[in-house]
Each structure stands twice: as structure tokens, then as C-alpha cells.
Design an enzyme around this catalytic site. Sequence first.
Site, PDB file in Angstrom:
ATOM      1  N   PHE A 194       0.813  -1.225   0.000  1.00  0.00           N
ATOM      2  CA  PHE A 194       0.000   0.000   0.000  1.00  0.00           C
ATOM      3  C   PHE A 194       0.848   1.278   0.000  1.00  0.00           C
ATOM      4  O   PHE A 194       0.324   2.361   0.233  1.00  0.00           O
ATOM      5  CB  PHE A 194      -0.964   0.053   1.202  1.00  0.00           C
ATOM      6  CG  PHE A 194      -1.816  -1.167   1.362  1.00  0.00           C
ATOM      7  CD1 PHE A 194      -2.911  -1.374   0.525  1.00  0.00           C
ATOM      8  CD2 PHE A 194      -1.536  -2.119   2.315  1.00  0.00           C
ATOM      9  CE1 PHE A 194      -3.711  -2.501   0.653  1.00  0.00           C
ATOM     10  CE2 PHE A 194      -2.320  -3.247   2.465  1.00  0.00           C
ATOM     11  CZ  PHE A 194      -3.408  -3.444   1.631  1.00  0.00           C
ATOM     12  N   GLY A 220       2.355   2.616  -2.525  1.00  0.00           N
ATOM     13  CA  GLY A 220       2.277   3.356  -3.787  1.00  0.00           C
ATOM     14  C   GLY A 220       3.341   2.960  -4.797  1.00  0.00           C
ATOM     15  O   GLY A 220       3.634   3.723  -5.716  1.00  0.00           O
ATOM     16  N   GLU A 265       5.830  -6.243  -8.883  1.00  0.00           N
ATOM     17  CA  GLU A 265       5.848  -7.392  -7.961  1.00  0.00           C
ATOM     18  C   GLU A 265       7.119  -8.212  -8.134  1.00  0.00           C
ATOM     19  O   GLU A 265       7.093  -9.456  -8.164  1.00  0.00           O
ATOM     20  CB  GLU A 265       4.603  -8.272  -8.183  1.00  0.00           C
ATOM     21  CG  GLU A 265       3.276  -7.550  -8.010  1.00  0.00           C
ATOM     22  CD  GLU A 265       2.986  -7.130  -6.561  1.00  0.00           C
ATOM     23  OE1 GLU A 265       3.766  -7.488  -5.661  1.00  0.00           O
ATOM     24  OE2 GLU A 265       1.982  -6.442  -6.344  1.00  0.00           O
ATOM     25  N   CYS A 284      -1.478   4.208  13.804  1.00  0.00           N
ATOM     26  CA  CYS A 284      -1.125   5.502  14.404  1.00  0.00           C
ATOM     27  C   CYS A 284      -0.989   6.642  13.405  1.00  0.00           C
ATOM     28  O   CYS A 284      -0.831   7.788  13.812  1.00  0.00           O
ATOM     29  CB  CYS A 284       0.152   5.369  15.221  1.00  0.00           C
ATOM     30  SG  CYS A 284       1.638   5.319  14.197  1.00  0.00           S
ATOM     31  N   CYS A 323       3.747   1.031  10.837  1.00  0.00           N
ATOM     32  CA  CYS A 323       5.073   1.572  11.128  1.00  0.00           C
ATOM     33  C   CYS A 323       5.834   0.587  12.009  1.00  0.00           C
ATOM     34  O   CYS A 323       5.283  -0.389  12.512  1.00  0.00           O
ATOM     35  CB  CYS A 323       4.964   2.939  11.809  1.00  0.00           C
ATOM     36  SG  CYS A 323       4.406   2.825  13.523  1.00  0.00           S
ATOM     37  N   CYS A 330       4.174  -0.068  15.485  1.00  0.00           N
ATOM     38  CA  CYS A 330       2.868  -0.729  15.550  1.00  0.00           C
ATOM     39  C   CYS A 330       2.877  -2.119  14.921  1.00  0.00           C
ATOM     40  O   CYS A 330       1.928  -2.883  15.077  1.00  0.00           O
ATOM     41  CB  CYS A 330       1.815   0.138  14.862  1.00  0.00           C
ATOM     42  SG  CYS A 330       1.560   1.736  15.667  1.00  0.00           S
TER      43      CYS A 330
HETATM   44  P1  ADP Z   1       1.681  -0.882  -3.619  1.00  0.00           P
HETATM   45  O1  ADP Z   1       1.947  -1.238  -5.048  1.00  0.00           O
HETATM   46  O2  ADP Z   1       2.889  -0.304  -2.931  1.00  0.00           O
HETATM   47  O3  ADP Z   1       1.065  -2.033  -2.837  1.00  0.00           O
HETATM   48  P2  ADP Z   1      -0.412   0.743  -4.746  1.00  0.00           P
HETATM   49  O4  ADP Z   1       0.290   1.689  -5.677  1.00  0.00           O
HETATM   50  O5  ADP Z   1      -1.077  -0.437  -5.358  1.00  0.00           O
HETATM   51  O6  ADP Z   1       0.611   0.300  -3.589  1.00  0.00           O
HETATM   52  O7  ADP Z   1      -1.537   1.505  -3.910  1.00  0.00           O
HETATM   53  C1  ADP Z   1      -1.315   2.707  -3.216  1.00  0.00           C
HETATM   54  C2  ADP Z   1      -2.681   3.204  -2.804  1.00  0.00           C
HETATM   55  O8  ADP Z   1      -3.191   2.357  -1.780  1.00  0.00           O
HETATM   56  C3  ADP Z   1      -2.743   4.565  -2.172  1.00  0.00           C
HETATM   57  O9  ADP Z   1      -2.752   5.618  -3.114  1.00  0.00           O
HETATM   58  C4  ADP Z   1      -4.079   4.506  -1.437  1.00  0.00           C
HETATM   59  O10 ADP Z   1      -5.137   4.794  -2.318  1.00  0.00           O
HETATM   60  C5  ADP Z   1      -4.206   3.039  -1.078  1.00  0.00           C
HETATM   61  N1  ADP Z   1      -4.017   2.745   0.349  1.00  0.00           N
HETATM   62  C6  ADP Z   1      -4.741   1.857   1.056  1.00  0.00           C
HETATM   63  N2  ADP Z   1      -4.300   1.757   2.333  1.00  0.00           N
HETATM   64  C7  ADP Z   1      -3.253   2.611   2.439  1.00  0.00           C
HETATM   65  C8  ADP Z   1      -2.353   2.970   3.511  1.00  0.00           C
HETATM   66  N3  ADP Z   1      -2.455   2.407   4.744  1.00  0.00           N
HETATM   67  N4  ADP Z   1      -1.397   3.872   3.256  1.00  0.00           N
HETATM   68  C9  ADP Z   1      -1.298   4.442   2.039  1.00  0.00           C
HETATM   69  N5  ADP Z   1      -2.106   4.156   0.999  1.00  0.00           N
HETATM   70  C10 ADP Z   1      -3.077   3.250   1.174  1.00  0.00           C
HETATM   71 MG    MG Z   2       1.882  -2.996  -6.122  1.00  0.00          MG
HETATM   72 ZN    ZN Z   3       2.081   3.086  13.731  1.00  0.00          ZN
END
Ligand code: ADP
Ligand code: MG
Ligand code: ZN
Length: 198
Positions: free
Chosen positions: A21, A23, A91, A150, A179, A182
Amino acid sequence: MIPRATPVGTGWIEVVCGCMFSGKTEELIRRLNRARFATSRVLVFKPAIDVRFSEGDVVSHSALRYPCIPVRAAGEILERVGDAVVVGIDEAQFFDMDLVRVANRLADEGRRVVIAGLDQDFRGEPFEPIPQLMAVAEYVTKTLAVCVVCGSPADRSQRLVERDARVVLGASDVYEARCRGCWRPDPQEARQQVLPLG
Ligand code: ADP
Ligand code: MG
Ligand code: ZN
């Protein structure tokens, strides 16, 4: 001669890494979309194992998508890359160490290689081959998520189910961003933590 901001005469490797998550896929797609203003020769690969959202696209948790070619092994990328000058790989932690050879070869051939992947597994251990790719890359970006407990910047993927396998596919049903403070090694303990946000 004017000094340039990118290598001359070779390609290079960019790594985008971080927890779930954070980004990574959004950032990969952003870079690929920008590259497409310069060239149509952009190809994206992902491991065939990742069928969570779509088989023929890389998809972010925010529903951005980009068409991709699923491959079973890193070596298959060399067979299918053709004349692409920008090569995206999402991935990347699901490939084995052969991806390091493949990425180096693509960059040596003059291509821009943009790789996204998890830098830590659910135990907080470095997730091969990402650390090795970070070492050979010209550019490394670490993306951070938001800790769901948090609100701090989060760099860890909290697994919420009791499974010991390193690879358990899933999204918010199986993982949370947390983090350092947590994050819990024990999923049961993690599930009992109160989530004050929301
Ligand atoms: P990754 O590829 O690193 O798993 P993605 O690019 O697929 O991440 O997704 C990022 C998006 O996930 C963010 O823009 C937001 O919309 C969503 N998101 C969901 N939970 C969280 C979180 N805890 N922190 C940040 N973004 C989150
Ligand atoms: Mg991804
Ligand atoms: Zn935390």
C-alpha cells in the site's frame, strides 16, 4: 560537453520499493505513462503468480492500471522484450535471483528498467531479489504507506492471518501497512490492536 542527468551509452535500473500500500505500483505506472510521451516502446511484465486483480494488467490499490505481460520466470522477459526501450517490472519480489541478471542485461543493452517490489517480507526480513536489485540499480526510491494504527509513515507489511509461507497473496484482507512501532510479529496480537483511525 554538457553534463547529463542520466547515463550516456547504456540504459539503467530504477528500483521503487517499500511495503504494501505504499504506492509502488502507482509510482511505476506514473513513470511508464510519462515515458509514453517519449516512446511507444514501453513494455511491462509481472510474475504470472500475481492474479489478484487482473491477469493482463498491473493494477494499483487505487485502481490505476497498465497493460502487462505475465511471465512465469525472469528469463522469459528476455525472450519477450523485443525492441522495448522502457521495461517495467511489477511485484519483482515474486521472481527469483535470476531477475538480477535479467535486469542488468536489459540495462546493459541500453534500456531503461523500472522495477517495483516489496523490500521486506511479512517478518520484516529483506525480500530477495529486491535488496540485490537495489545494490545494482542507479536509482532507488523508497515509498512509504500510512500506518493504519497511528498514522505515521509505514514501512512494514503486517500480516493478519496465521500463515507461515513467505508468499500469501492478498490485499487488505490479509495485510495492513504499519510503522515500526505498531508492527507485530504475531498476527493474532496485531489483530487485537485497536484501530483508532476511521
Ligand atoms: P503498492 O503497489 O505499494 O502495494 P499501490 O500503488 O497499489 O501500492 O496503492 C497505493 C494506494 O493504496 C494509495 O494511493 C491509497 O489509495 C491506497 N491505500 C490503502 N491503504 C493505504 C495505507 N495504509 N497507506 C497508504 N495508501 C493506502
Ligand atoms: Mg503494487
Ligand atoms: Zn504506527
